[in-house]
Design a protein around this motif. Structure first.
Motif, PDB file in Angstrom:
ATOM      1  N   PHE A   1      -6.262  19.067   1.612  1.00  0.00           N
ATOM      2  CA  PHE A   1      -7.149  19.579   2.652  1.00  0.00           C
ATOM      3  C   PHE A   1      -6.352  20.367   3.690  1.00  0.00           C
ATOM      4  CE2 PHE A   1      -9.524  16.156   0.733  1.00  0.00           C
ATOM      5  CZ  PHE A   1     -10.813  16.678   0.666  1.00  0.00           C
TER       6      PHE A   1
ATOM      7  N   GLY B   1      -8.808  21.310  -3.622  1.00  0.00           N
ATOM      8  CA  GLY B   1      -9.442  20.819  -4.837  1.00  0.00           C
ATOM      9  C   GLY B   1      -8.793  19.523  -5.239  1.00  0.00           C
ATOM     10  N   GLU B   2      -8.995  19.145  -6.495  1.00  0.00           N
ATOM     11  CA  GLU B   2      -8.478  17.838  -6.905  1.00  0.00           C
ATOM     12  C   GLU B   2      -8.060  17.857  -8.369  1.00  0.00           C
ATOM     13  OE1 GLU B   2      -7.250  14.213  -5.735  1.00  0.00           O
ATOM     14  OE2 GLU B   2      -8.573  15.350  -4.403  1.00  0.00           O
ATOM     15  N   ARG B   3      -8.967  18.185  -9.261  1.00  0.00           N
ATOM     16  CA  ARG B   3      -8.647  18.091 -10.688  1.00  0.00           C
ATOM     17  C   ARG B   3      -8.037  19.381 -11.235  1.00  0.00           C
ATOM     18  NH1 ARG B   3      -8.967  13.427  -9.973  1.00  0.00           N
ATOM     19  NH2 ARG B   3     -10.597  11.997 -10.672  1.00  0.00           N
TER      20      ARG B   3
ATOM     21  N   ALA C   1       0.833  -1.200   0.000  1.00  0.00           N
ATOM     22  CA  ALA C   1       0.000   0.000   0.000  1.00  0.00           C
ATOM     23  C   ALA C   1       0.869   1.252   0.000  1.00  0.00           C
ATOM     24  CB  ALA C   1      -0.929  -0.008   1.212  1.00  0.00           C
TER      25      ALA C   1
ATOM     26  N   ARG D   1     -14.990  16.072  -7.614  1.00  0.00           N
ATOM     27  CA  ARG D   1     -14.465  15.404  -8.809  1.00  0.00           C
ATOM     28  C   ARG D   1     -13.426  14.364  -8.409  1.00  0.00           C
ATOM     29  NH1 ARG D   1     -13.374  20.948 -10.716  1.00  0.00           N
ATOM     30  NH2 ARG D   1     -15.325  21.647 -11.650  1.00  0.00           N
ATOM     31  N   GLY D   2     -12.553  14.734  -7.480  1.00  0.00           N
ATOM     32  CA  GLY D   2     -11.468  13.824  -7.092  1.00  0.00           C
ATOM     33  C   GLY D   2     -11.974  12.650  -6.278  1.00  0.00           C
ATOM     34  N   GLN D   3     -13.006  12.872  -5.483  1.00  0.00           N
ATOM     35  CA  GLN D   3     -13.440  11.818  -4.580  1.00  0.00           C
ATOM     36  C   GLN D   3     -14.613  11.027  -5.156  1.00  0.00           C
ATOM     37  OE1 GLN D   3     -13.684  13.243  -0.565  1.00  0.00           O
ATOM     38  NE2 GLN D   3     -11.525  13.730  -0.590  1.00  0.00           N
TER      39      GLN D   3
ATOM     40  N   ARG E   1     -17.143   3.501  -7.172  1.00  0.00           N
ATOM     41  CA  ARG E   1     -17.844   4.781  -7.287  1.00  0.00           C
ATOM     42  C   ARG E   1     -19.079   4.655  -8.168  1.00  0.00           C
ATOM     43  NH1 ARG E   1     -12.742   9.043  -7.708  1.00  0.00           N
ATOM     44  NH2 ARG E   1     -12.182   8.842  -5.501  1.00  0.00           N
TER      45      ARG E   1
ATOM     46  N   ARG F   1      -9.069   5.774   0.495  1.00  0.00           N
ATOM     47  CA  ARG F   1      -7.670   5.359   0.333  1.00  0.00           C
ATOM     48  C   ARG F   1      -7.077   4.844   1.633  1.00  0.00           C
ATOM     49  NH1 ARG F   1      -9.297   5.101  -2.432  1.00  0.00           N
ATOM     50  NH2 ARG F   1      -9.887   6.187  -4.263  1.00  0.00           N
TER      51      ARG F   1
ATOM     52  N   GLU G   1      -3.097   3.936  -4.435  1.00  0.00           N
ATOM     53  CA  GLU G   1      -3.484   5.136  -5.169  1.00  0.00           C
ATOM     54  C   GLU G   1      -3.573   4.842  -6.668  1.00  0.00           C
ATOM     55  OE1 GLU G   1      -4.854   8.882  -4.942  1.00  0.00           O
ATOM     56  OE2 GLU G   1      -3.888   8.021  -3.166  1.00  0.00           O
TER      57      GLU G   1
ATOM     58  N   MET H   1      -6.452   0.230  -0.297  1.00  0.00           N
ATOM     59  CA  MET H   1      -5.239   0.920   0.110  1.00  0.00           C
ATOM     60  C   MET H   1      -4.308   1.088  -1.072  1.00  0.00           C
ATOM     61  SD  MET H   1      -4.670  -1.278   3.572  1.00  0.00           S
ATOM     62  CE  MET H   1      -3.693  -0.185   4.584  1.00  0.00           C
TER      63      MET H   1
ATOM     64  N   ARG I   1       3.071   6.856  -4.759  1.00  0.00           N
ATOM     65  CA  ARG I   1       2.833   7.292  -6.145  1.00  0.00           C
ATOM     66  C   ARG I   1       1.756   8.359  -6.177  1.00  0.00           C
ATOM     67  NH1 ARG I   1       2.050   1.489  -7.250  1.00  0.00           N
ATOM     68  NH2 ARG I   1       4.151   0.673  -7.537  1.00  0.00           N
ATOM     69  N   GLY I   2       0.695   8.160  -5.416  1.00  0.00           N
ATOM     70  CA  GLY I   2      -0.424   9.101  -5.445  1.00  0.00           C
ATOM     71  C   GLY I   2      -0.093  10.406  -4.763  1.00  0.00           C
TER      72      GLY I   2
ATOM     73  N   ILE J   1      -4.956   0.937  -7.902  1.00  0.00           N
ATOM     74  CA  ILE J   1      -6.307   0.618  -7.470  1.00  0.00           C
ATOM     75  C   ILE J   1      -7.351   1.449  -8.199  1.00  0.00           C
ATOM     76  CG2 ILE J   1      -5.537  -0.047  -5.175  1.00  0.00           C
ATOM     77  CD1 ILE J   1      -6.734   2.873  -4.480  1.00  0.00           C
TER      78      ILE J   1
ATOM     79  N   TRP K   1     -13.042  19.037  -5.152  1.00  0.00           N
ATOM     80  CA  TRP K   1     -12.876  17.863  -4.286  1.00  0.00           C
ATOM     81  C   TRP K   1     -13.819  16.744  -4.725  1.00  0.00           C
ATOM     82  CZ3 TRP K   1     -13.096  21.341   0.688  1.00  0.00           C
ATOM     83  CH2 TRP K   1     -11.785  21.720   1.058  1.00  0.00           C
TER      84      TRP K   1
ATOM     85  N   ASP L   1       2.147   2.300  -3.287  1.00  0.00           N
ATOM     86  CA  ASP L   1       1.108   2.868  -4.151  1.00  0.00           C
ATOM     87  C   ASP L   1       0.645   4.229  -3.612  1.00  0.00           C
ATOM     88  OD1 ASP L   1      -0.192   2.510  -6.557  1.00  0.00           O
ATOM     89  OD2 ASP L   1      -2.000   1.678  -5.640  1.00  0.00           O
ATOM     90  N   TRP L   2       0.580   4.361  -2.292  1.00  0.00           N
ATOM     91  CA  TRP L   2       0.249   5.668  -1.716  1.00  0.00           C
ATOM     92  C   TRP L   2       1.288   6.713  -2.139  1.00  0.00           C
ATOM     93  CZ3 TRP L   2      -0.692   3.144   3.718  1.00  0.00           C
ATOM     94  CH2 TRP L   2      -2.054   2.825   3.868  1.00  0.00           C
TER      95      TRP L   2
END
Lengths: 709, 709
Positions: free
Chosen positions: A438, A417-419, A172, B178-180, B429, B437, B418, B416, A178-179, B421, B176, A175-176
């Protein structure tokens, strides 16, 4: 098992042999071979499998004995029952380090545990160090080497090292990473730790020049004291973050005192990590959030934060999050305010948090950031913004980077935000600036930097010892009776005296006449207490009488206490009644210690009396204590704060309390056979007037016997 | 301002006019026009700008008066100073709803506030409802309509409604989301709330069939009581989550009592949200994490969670996270264990958390999940896994979906990682299954579901009132003296009596002779207390003497109290000495109330005595109290737990304490002019023996005067 040189082959092998390499891409033995091959490892790579053949352009040897030089590390992925034989062959072949991936050992029960012990024995006989069994291997992105069997891609090279008791969490974590945009330097899956433990690897990992921070996922620590010793040294140069899980399973042990019941294993872990200077993370997310900040940011000089934003809401949210984590908002200098005013529109807020308003773009962000960083009252900066309506978040982020790179103060960024913010995120990550989606997470990361500064002090602090202990007398008491599970009240009292801990005078009366004689010797008024190893909470059964001022009361008190005890607990073994000096009432605190299986003696301090379990006004520290730890224990409790005086309660003799803590810590440190000791109450008199231990319980070793005075 | 019909044009307008529409793509007036155009809004869209021209294929009218039918909503993006004139024209044109995006009002200072008031006045005169000013507009993804000026893309349609006092947080929330991976139904930026407030919109938003959950970002609440009233109704059908910020700025008010100093505004918000059945989120991340779970999951019947995983580490981490949030681990039935054993390898753990081992693939995950869901001891399930070494996370996720869709129990998933997965995340979703995550976030989401169940009960509970209050007498006391800022001790005592709250008898002695006479009347022994409105903490200056048993002690006590008070506080206005019945010692609790500016009277309960500020063993509840709220206040404090008895402390008269809480709540609810009232201590006698208020302070209105007995 602490010879660091013996661990070198794990991190810098000349040649690696994969025992159990497979040609079948669905097998872990193929995954491992492929990862090692793919990783770019510059040393020799060899494959072994009974079936022979070739793999990835190399021969598969049928036996490890056939493997040519150089080879100094074996990775073993074969069924458990064959591992021991293979280790013997590795020994014969001159291999002194092995990673045992196979499961089927301790984790499956007694049979597996037996096999694991046998394996360890064989490894020792052959001078082989082991990582695992039941692990997924290790990797180093810079050397590089990858001996895991995890599905590709492997992690990006970086500066965060990860050690884990769980292989799944390793997968995990990669991979975390990477994110979340940070890289990994080294990663080790520790498995069952038959030989090499998390503690063994702290220094070898920290010695890696590419590693800036060590992150540990722990399900426990075998030897807490050794862990502290190693970690204390490591954290002087590189921070350690630990997520310790298993909180709710641990530490439900039988206890005969408040201290025993209240000092859970988690209190010991908290005290241990603090002593070691290790930052304890609360969640998996937090451990990596903090790792980025610690890997990339300079440390702040203090806890005052300036917040820069382009709207009101994010500013308030940031201020809340910062203050909730113990950080303070900078009060800006006149110069700062004038500087901000010269750039920003009149409606902007030039107080902290700085709200530049929605129109602010890259130039305003960069210019204001420089102004905030120049304020001597700013220890760190948190920039927080959603994508501005007329600019891109990417342009804003990019504009701030030079200022952040030029400062010695930490800056964290919350791009909300995210995107829409992906470009900003990429700029910041590439520039090694911690960014968080956040605001609360950014605040927690800043708080981790401040905490790191404090933890450096905890780790550097040296324990205090007193040299006026009557060690001869103490040692005689502790070993003299031949039956070390039990001390008489007299012995307990003498033991405290030997350690310079003031206690109320007390003697045992076995008859009414005794009681009268002792009362006159000690001096009226006196206290009578039932004397029985079986009665733990004496007041509960009416076994304590206070303030007996004449012979008549002593006589009737003696009889009534005996009667009450016999009525309430007919089975109890009663040795008589203690006659104790009547100590005046002061501030009542509890001071105690328990012997934690991982960390040894842990001191407890807090509000005393009979309601300790309810009020839970308690703090804990590892013995022997440092002055800093004592400061912590006092400041974290109301009992400790109150010693400085409160309303009509005069200041108590804090120094005398500190002495008791130091000396009690020294006592339990000197005698590990003390399982629990509790002074409740310790009466604390006004400043300069000292303290007096009124009620003391001691439990020795595991027999359950003990002594009370 | 509560006519719901007047709000219809905001959410379902026939025609919208953009006043301040711009042809310049860098202007907000273009952004808004473009969003409205792009949104697919099916009603009429009109543009107004003094300059005229065309935009997006439509004419730009020079005045709103020229806009053709239909038009019933105006969005106003022009400088503040022109808004009032435009509103007059809107009124003339028959438009009854306007969204004022412009800033330059209350938020810039007194001048702006004046302008805002004037604007509101004009709006009222013209029958226009306002959202804003200083807001970014609103949107509805299902209608659809988008009157924001935020850069595209807008949010995905979904079932989470978001109301926010901050426009910037709206922008962040869309990104947010969009990302979640959840969608938004309606979003409203409330701005300065000159007219329409968060409370006004609760029901209109909840009435939207596409909305499953309401999320609020609040910087405060204007009228707490109205908010509670509206929210209580809404939450019966749809959950509300609130993030309330500004914690650290609020509630530092001058206070003359413990209760006043300790009942911060945050305690009132917590009590208010609980009363309203609103779930309070701690962080921005949590508010949306919880929103997904509440929007998509059925509610659990209890707090017992089964954990399904493919490795040990994630299982332990999940168990920790769940227990830390007050959830319990299911104890599996024999049937469940046998079922798991029939599927899993021998080395797997069939206890909770279920560790299927690393080999588990889609089939095992799905089959075991069904078994866990079928256990009657399972209220909800948390599935947690990193990408399995031999399978894809996507395949595992997909396999579990049918079981999750077929159950009535909530299931949350922590995948777990990013990057590896992503496919799993997309499957989940799309199937409306909350996924996280990090395990701690999944645990917090499950905890929110359990909390929702409890909050439904809080919201449904009705306040308790007693009908034996001597309202005539109380009303006479409260209004009789003509000077309502001050009650004499006798009046205070009578007021408690009128409300059926038992208090120690007490009378004021103005001379030594008085004291002697009153002592004999009340009955020896008695207590003497200094009588002065200026001396708040009487014991601090030696102003209280207990247990005076004869005339001589009363006489000397009277003089010595006066002397001490005059020495300690020469300026104090002293009216004499109170002679009070000597009440026996019981369990000492504090009971009090303050008048919160947002929520009105807030009750406090906890450990009494002089150390209240230090021990902080306190809980709070809104007046009038419900039985459930009283349960909460008692169970959250050590003082309340202790009333059930502890060791040698016998159970206290809990019912009498409950009565005092109910009656005191009724008193402060009846008389809002009571700013602070505090009974400390309330002596609680053993069960059946009642209680007695020994020391009472009351402060009325804002004058600072008050009365103490």
């Amino acid at each position: 098992m602490t010879d660091a040189n013996s661990l070198i082959p794990f991190f810098n092998p000349k040649g690696v042999v994969v025992i159990g390499a497979s040609q079948d891409p669905t097998k872990l033995g193929y995954g491992l071979a492929n990862n090692l091959h793919r990783s770019g490892f510059k040393g020799a790579v060899h494959f072994v499998n009974l079936k022979g053949g070739t793999l990835l352009g190399k021969p598969i040897y049928k036996s490890v004995l056939d493997v040519p030089d150089p080879v100094d590390l074996a990775t073993v992925l074969i069924p458990a029952q064959h591992v021991i034989q293979i280790l013997r062959e590795c020994g014969e072949r001159g291999i002194r380090a092995a990673i045992i991936g196979a499961g089927g050992f301790r984790e499956i029960g007694p049979e597996g545990l037996e096999l694991e012990r046998e394996m360890l024995q064989v490894a020792k006989e052959n001078g082989i160090r082991l990582i695992g069994p039941n692990c997924i291997g290790l990797l180093d992105t810079h050397l590089p080497i990858d001996t895991t069997f995890l599905p590709p891609p492997g992690p990006t090279p970086g500066d965060v090292a990860f050690l884990s008791h769980s292989g799944a969490i390793c997968a995990a974590a990669i991979d975390w990473a990477r994110g979340q945009g940070y890289g990994i330097s080294r990663l080790v899956s520790l498995g069952n730790q038959a030989d090499v433990s998390e503690t063994d690897l702290l220094k070898p990992i920290a010695a890696d020049e590419h590693t800036n921070v060590l992150v540990l996922y722990l399900e426990g620590i075998k030897n807490g004291r050794r862990f502290i010793q190693e970690a204390r040294e490591v954290v002087q140069s590189k921070p350690i973050i630990a997520l310790k899980v298993g909180k709710f399973e641990s530490g439900r042990r039988a206890a005969a005192s408040h201290t025993g019941a209240l000092t859970g294993s988690e209190s010991a872990y908290n005290a241990g990590f603090r002593r070691a200077g290790v930052l304890r993370a609360d969640t998996s997310e937090e451990m990596f959030d903090q790792a980025r900040a610690l890997a990339w940011c300079p440390l702040p000089e203090g806890n005052r934060v300036a917040v820069l934003t382009n709207a009101g809401g994010p500013g308030v949210t940031a201020a809340d999050a910062l203050e909730a984590r113990g950080l303070a908002m900078t009060e800006f200098s006149e110069k700062t305010i004038r500087g901000l005013e010269s750039i920003l529109p009149a409606a902007a807020s030039t107080q902290n948090p700085v709200d530049m308003l929605a129109g602010a773009g890259p130039d305003e962000f960069a210019a204001c950031l420089r102004i905030l960083l120049a304020d001597p009252g700013t220890d760190s900066v948190m920039v927080i913004f959603p994508t501005p309506p007329m600019h891109t978040a990417g342009a804003v982020a990019k504009a701030m980077i030079p200022a952040i790179h030029q400062t010695e103060k930490p800056v964290v960024v919350s791009v909300m935000g995210e995107r829409l913010i992906q470009e900003a995120v990429e700029h910041l990550r590439a520039a090694r600036i911690p960014e968080y989606r956040f605001p609360e997470r950014a605040a927690a990361a800043l708080a981790a930097l401040v905490k790191r500064v404090n933890l450096l002090e905890y780790a550097a602090a040296e324990p205090v010892f007193r040299d006026d202990i009557d060690t001869k007398k103490a040692s005689k008491i502790m070993s003299g009776s031949g039956d070390t599970s039990h001390l008489t009240a007299l012995e307990t009292s003498q033991l405290l005296k030997a350690y310079g801990i003031p206690a109320a005078s007390m003697r045992l009366a076995e008859t009414e006449e005794d009681a009268v004689a002792l009362a006159s010797e000690i001096g009226l008024p006196i206290v009578l207490k039932i004397a029985s190893p079986d009665i733990s909470h004496k007041t509960d059964i009416g076994g304590v009488l206070l303030n007996l001022a004449d012979e008549k009361s002593v006589r009737s008190g003696y009889q009534s206490i005996l009667n009450r005890a016999r009525t309430a607990m007919p089975e109890a073994n009663i040795s008589g009644v203690y006659v104790q000096e009547m100590v005046p009432i002061g501030q009542e605190v509890i001071v105690g210690a328990v012997h934690d299986p991982q960390f040894g003696p842990v001191l407890m301090f807090g509000s005393g009396g009979t309601e300790v379990e309810g009020l839970k006004d308690l703090s804990f520290g590892l013995a022997p204590l440092t002055e800093l730890e004592i400061d912590h224990m006092l400041s974290k409790t109301w009992a400790g704060q109150k010693l400085r005086g409160f309303r009509n309660i005069p200041p108590g003799d804090i120094n005398a309390v500190r002495e008791v803590l130091i000396r009690l810590a020294q006592l339990v440190n000197d005698y590990p056979q003390i399982r629990e000791i509790e002074i409740n109450p310790l009466q604390v008199f006004p400043d300069g007037k000292g303290v007096s231990a009124v009620d003391v319980r001691i439990r020795l070793d595991s027999s359950g016997h003990g002594s009370q005075i």
